[in-house]
Each structure stands twice: as structure tokens, then as C-alpha cells.
Design a protein around this motif. Structure first.
Motif, short mmCIF file in Angstrom:
data_model
loop_
_atom_site.label_atom_id
_atom_site.label_comp_id
_atom_site.label_asym_id
_atom_site.label_seq_id
_atom_site.Cartn_x
_atom_site.Cartn_y
_atom_site.Cartn_z
N ASP A 10 42.71 -19.35 24.09
CA ASP A 10 43.38 -19.59 25.37
C ASP A 10 43.29 -21.06 25.81
OD1 ASP A 10 42.79 -16.91 24.90
OD2 ASP A 10 42.54 -16.44 27.01
N PRO A 11 44.43 -21.78 25.83
CA PRO A 11 44.40 -23.19 26.23
C PRO A 11 44.22 -23.41 27.73
CG PRO A 11 46.27 -22.72 24.79
CD PRO A 11 45.73 -21.40 25.24
N HIS A 12 44.71 -22.47 28.56
CA HIS A 12 44.61 -22.59 30.02
C HIS A 12 45.01 -23.99 30.47
CE1 HIS A 12 43.06 -18.63 31.00
NE2 HIS A 12 42.17 -18.74 30.03
N GLY A 13 46.19 -24.42 30.04
CA GLY A 13 46.79 -25.64 30.57
C GLY A 13 46.47 -26.91 29.82
N ARG A 14 45.65 -26.84 28.78
CA ARG A 14 45.28 -28.04 28.02
C ARG A 14 45.66 -27.88 26.56
NH1 ARG A 14 39.20 -28.63 30.01
NH2 ARG A 14 39.02 -29.69 27.99
N PHE A 15 46.39 -28.88 26.03
CA PHE A 15 46.94 -28.78 24.68
C PHE A 15 46.59 -29.97 23.79
CE2 PHE A 15 49.47 -26.26 27.55
CZ PHE A 15 49.65 -25.08 26.85
N GLY A 16 45.93 -30.98 24.35
CA GLY A 16 45.62 -32.18 23.57
C GLY A 16 44.76 -31.89 22.36
N HIS A 17 43.80 -30.97 22.51
CA HIS A 17 42.91 -30.66 21.38
C HIS A 17 43.67 -29.96 20.25
CE1 HIS A 17 43.10 -26.98 23.70
NE2 HIS A 17 42.50 -26.31 22.75
N ILE A 18 44.70 -29.20 20.60
CA ILE A 18 45.51 -28.52 19.59
C ILE A 18 46.35 -29.54 18.82
CG2 ILE A 18 47.38 -26.85 19.23
CD1 ILE A 18 46.35 -25.38 21.74
N ASP A 35 47.49 -16.88 27.34
CA ASP A 35 46.95 -17.63 28.47
C ASP A 35 47.11 -19.13 28.24
OD1 ASP A 35 46.41 -15.40 29.92
OD2 ASP A 35 44.23 -15.54 29.78
N MET A 36 48.34 -19.51 27.99
CA MET A 36 48.66 -20.92 27.77
C MET A 36 48.70 -21.69 29.08
SD MET A 36 51.47 -20.10 24.85
CE MET A 36 52.03 -18.70 25.83
N GLU A 37 49.33 -21.10 30.11
CA GLU A 37 49.44 -21.72 31.43
C GLU A 37 49.87 -23.18 31.35
OE1 GLU A 37 46.54 -20.17 34.55
OE2 GLU A 37 45.34 -20.03 32.71
N PRO A 38 50.98 -23.47 30.67
CA PRO A 38 51.41 -24.86 30.55
C PRO A 38 51.75 -25.47 31.90
CG PRO A 38 53.15 -23.37 29.87
CD PRO A 38 51.93 -22.52 30.07
N GLN A 39 51.46 -26.74 32.03
CA GLN A 39 51.77 -27.45 33.26
C GLN A 39 53.21 -27.97 33.26
OE1 GLN A 39 48.59 -30.16 34.59
NE2 GLN A 39 47.26 -29.24 33.04
N ARG A 40 53.82 -27.93 32.09
CA ARG A 40 55.23 -28.26 31.92
C ARG A 40 55.81 -27.19 30.99
NH1 ARG A 40 55.12 -33.86 29.02
NH2 ARG A 40 53.40 -32.81 27.93
N PRO A 41 57.13 -27.15 30.81
CA PRO A 41 57.68 -26.22 29.83
C PRO A 41 56.94 -26.35 28.50
CG PRO A 41 59.45 -27.19 31.08
CD PRO A 41 58.21 -27.91 31.51
N LEU A 42 56.71 -25.23 27.85
CA LEU A 42 55.85 -25.20 26.67
C LEU A 42 56.33 -26.15 25.58
CD1 LEU A 42 53.33 -23.84 25.51
CD2 LEU A 42 54.82 -22.04 24.59
N HIS A 43 57.65 -26.29 25.43
CA HIS A 43 58.14 -27.18 24.37
C HIS A 43 57.80 -28.65 24.66
CE1 HIS A 43 61.52 -27.09 27.27
NE2 HIS A 43 61.78 -28.31 26.85
N HIS A 201 39.04 -13.08 25.95
CA HIS A 201 37.67 -12.94 26.45
C HIS A 201 36.84 -14.22 26.30
CE1 HIS A 201 38.20 -8.70 27.21
NE2 HIS A 201 38.71 -8.56 26.00
N HIS A 202 37.42 -15.25 25.72
CA HIS A 202 36.74 -16.54 25.56
C HIS A 202 35.47 -16.42 24.72
CE1 HIS A 202 38.70 -17.80 29.67
NE2 HIS A 202 39.59 -17.59 28.71
N ASP A 203 35.45 -15.43 23.83
CA ASP A 203 34.31 -15.18 22.94
C ASP A 203 34.68 -15.49 21.50
OD1 ASP A 203 32.57 -14.10 24.88
OD2 ASP A 203 33.50 -12.13 24.69
N ARG A 204 33.67 -15.92 20.74
CA ARG A 204 33.78 -15.93 19.28
C ARG A 204 32.60 -15.11 18.76
NH1 ARG A 204 31.49 -19.22 15.38
NH2 ARG A 204 30.92 -20.81 16.90
N VAL A 221 38.64 -15.85 19.11
CA VAL A 221 38.67 -17.31 19.19
C VAL A 221 38.34 -17.68 20.63
CG1 VAL A 221 39.97 -19.41 18.77
CG2 VAL A 221 40.42 -17.38 17.38
N GLY A 222 37.37 -18.58 20.80
CA GLY A 222 36.84 -18.89 22.11
C GLY A 222 37.77 -19.70 22.99
N LEU A 223 37.32 -19.94 24.19
CA LEU A 223 38.08 -20.73 25.16
C LEU A 223 38.39 -22.11 24.61
CD1 LEU A 223 39.15 -21.26 28.07
CD2 LEU A 223 36.81 -21.96 28.67
N ARG A 224 39.67 -22.40 24.46
CA ARG A 224 40.15 -23.66 23.88
C ARG A 224 39.54 -23.93 22.51
NH1 ARG A 224 39.23 -25.34 29.48
NH2 ARG A 224 41.21 -25.11 30.58
#
Length: 252
Positions: A10-18, A35-43, A201-204, A221-224
């Protein structure tokens, strides 16, 4: 690109690490687990990947329908057709990928004997639900309330159960997880999936001792966090989830 396929928690609005991980590993594909929650359109959030022709797929999470704005940034994005919820696509390495986005909700269906209605659904389909939804609350082509674009209906499970896939991605967790569902094990087994990957669930968690019983390998796969999974189902953590260390000893 000849590198790994990356499964992104779940990125929850942050994509730089991806974007950084995809560039560093020369990823041949990127898969978002909801749970991407992009701050702009996903593209726009993922534009560097698209410019490098890295294919992207995703499933939605419950929070991706939390507001009208978020809905539009996901389902109104130019990447909307990369949502694999309820369908099967072929990955660059030839594996078949299927997806089930969203979560179970008691108002629609919570498949647990301890839940309301003893786990029986209130509505089997979005069409059935739409007939009980006030006209002013209907949203988009489904006719249900906007938040229920992030809800799992029995029709979603029924449809997927008729398909075949090598990898099944979920937002909810299968039964190995303390908050998982037996029904999702049954779904994976009926589809012939050899690997199941989930977020939410933000668990690994390490559930390797259950894989033989399950009939498939399961990975949270955990949170971000970011995990690569190869064609044999072997996983490698590329980016640790933000809560992984705190939950490292949390086994089943």
C-alpha cells in the motif's frame, strides 16, 4: 526491461520509492496491491515508469474510494484499464495474473460465521445493491454508493473462481493471516494459483510452514514495501515495509 516483477504494498499517496526501485532493478513490471491514494491522477504519479515503458498493473483498495477526488484519480486515470480486479492478464514472464481489489464489509458481505447474518451476504451483486441505494447516493456505472467501489461482492468471487491464474493478488489477506479469510484460500485453490500476494494489513508475515497445507505460497507486502517474486514463486524483499521491523516477530 529484463529485471524482476515488483509487488508493491500500500503506497498511501507516496510513489517515489516504487519509481526508484523499478529503475534500480530494471523491473520488467510493477504491481500495486491497493490503497494507492494518489495525490494526482495515477498515470501522473507513475509517469516515470510509463515513460520507460515499464508495464503497471494494480488492484484498488478500500481507501481508493474514500472521496470523489480519490475515485477520479484512480478510476478516472489513464491507467484505469490496468486494474486487474476481476480478470486475468499475462505478465511479461508468461505468468497469468488475477486480481481481487477491495475489502469485505458487513453492510454487503463479511464471510465469517461470527459476522452479521452469520456470514451470509446482504447483496450478491452491485446491481442488486443499487436497487436499495438512494438515487442521490449512486455513483458511476455500478449504481452503488461510491465507497462500495472498494467493497467485495459475492459476484466478484464467483466470477474469478471460473478463471485460471498462476498469481492471485488481493487487498484482503488469505486465511494464514490473523485477519484473513478461508474463502480466499478456497478461491486461490479453485483458480489453481501457486502464489497469492496481498497488502492492506501492512504486514510481511512468514507463513511458509503453511504453504503445503494451503497449496500455494502466500506473501504479505508491508506498508510501502516492495517484494520481487520470480516465476518459481521465490520472493525477495526489495524495499522493506515501514512497519516490518516493528512486526518482525509477529508470526502465526
Amino acid at each position: 526491461m529484463t529485471g524482476p516483477i515488483l509487488f508493491c504494498g500500500d503506497p498511501h499517496g507516496r510513489f517515489g520509492h516504487i519509481i526508484e526501485a523499478a529503475d534500480r532493478t530494471q523491473a520488467s513490471g510493477v504491481i500495486l496491491l491497493g490503497d494507492m491514494e494518489p495525490q494526482r491522477p495515477l498515470h501522473l504519479e507513475l509517469a516515470p515508469l510509463l515513460e520507460c515503458k515499464v508495464p503497471v498493473w494494480f488492484i484498488h483498495g478500500n481507501h481508493d474510494a474514500d472521496s470523489d477526488e480519490l475515485w477520479m484519480r484512480v478510476w478516472g486515470s489513464e491507467l484505469a484499464d490496468r486494474n486487474v480486479h476481476g480478470r486475468v492478464v499475462e505478465l511479461p514472464d508468461g505468468r497469468r495474473l488475477a486480481g481481487l481489489g477491495g475489502v469485505f464489509r458487513e453492510t454487503v458481505w463479511y464471510p465469517s460465521a461470527s459476522a452479521a447474518r452469520a456470514g451470509a451476504p446482504a447483496f450478491r451483486s452491485r446491481l442488486e445493491h443499487s436497487k436499495s441505494t438512494p438515487r442521490q447516493d449512486r455513483w458511476g456505472g455500478s449504481g452503488t454508493h461510491r465507497k462500495h467501489w472498494g467493497t467485495i461482492y459475492p459476484e466478484d468471487i464467483d466470477s474469478l473462481a471460473e478463471m485460471r491464474a498462476d498469481v492471485l493478488i488481493l487487498h484482503e489477506a488469505p486465511a494464514y493471516h490473523p485477519n484473513g479469510f478461508d474463502l480466499l484460500d478456497t478461491l486461490a485453490q479453485s483458480m489453481g494459483a501457486k502464489v497469492v500476494v496481498h497488502g492492506h494489513h501492512h504486514d510481511r508475515l512468514d507463513s511458509a510452514d503453511r504453504w503445503a497445507e494451503q497449496g500455494f505460497k502466500s506473501y504479505g507486502v508491508g506498508l510501502r514495501g516492495i517484494t520481487s517474486i520470480d516465476a518459481k514463486g521465490n520472493a525477495e524483499v526489495v524495499v522493506a515495509g515501514e512497519l516490518d521491523d516493528a512486526r518482525l516477530g509477529r508470526l502465526l
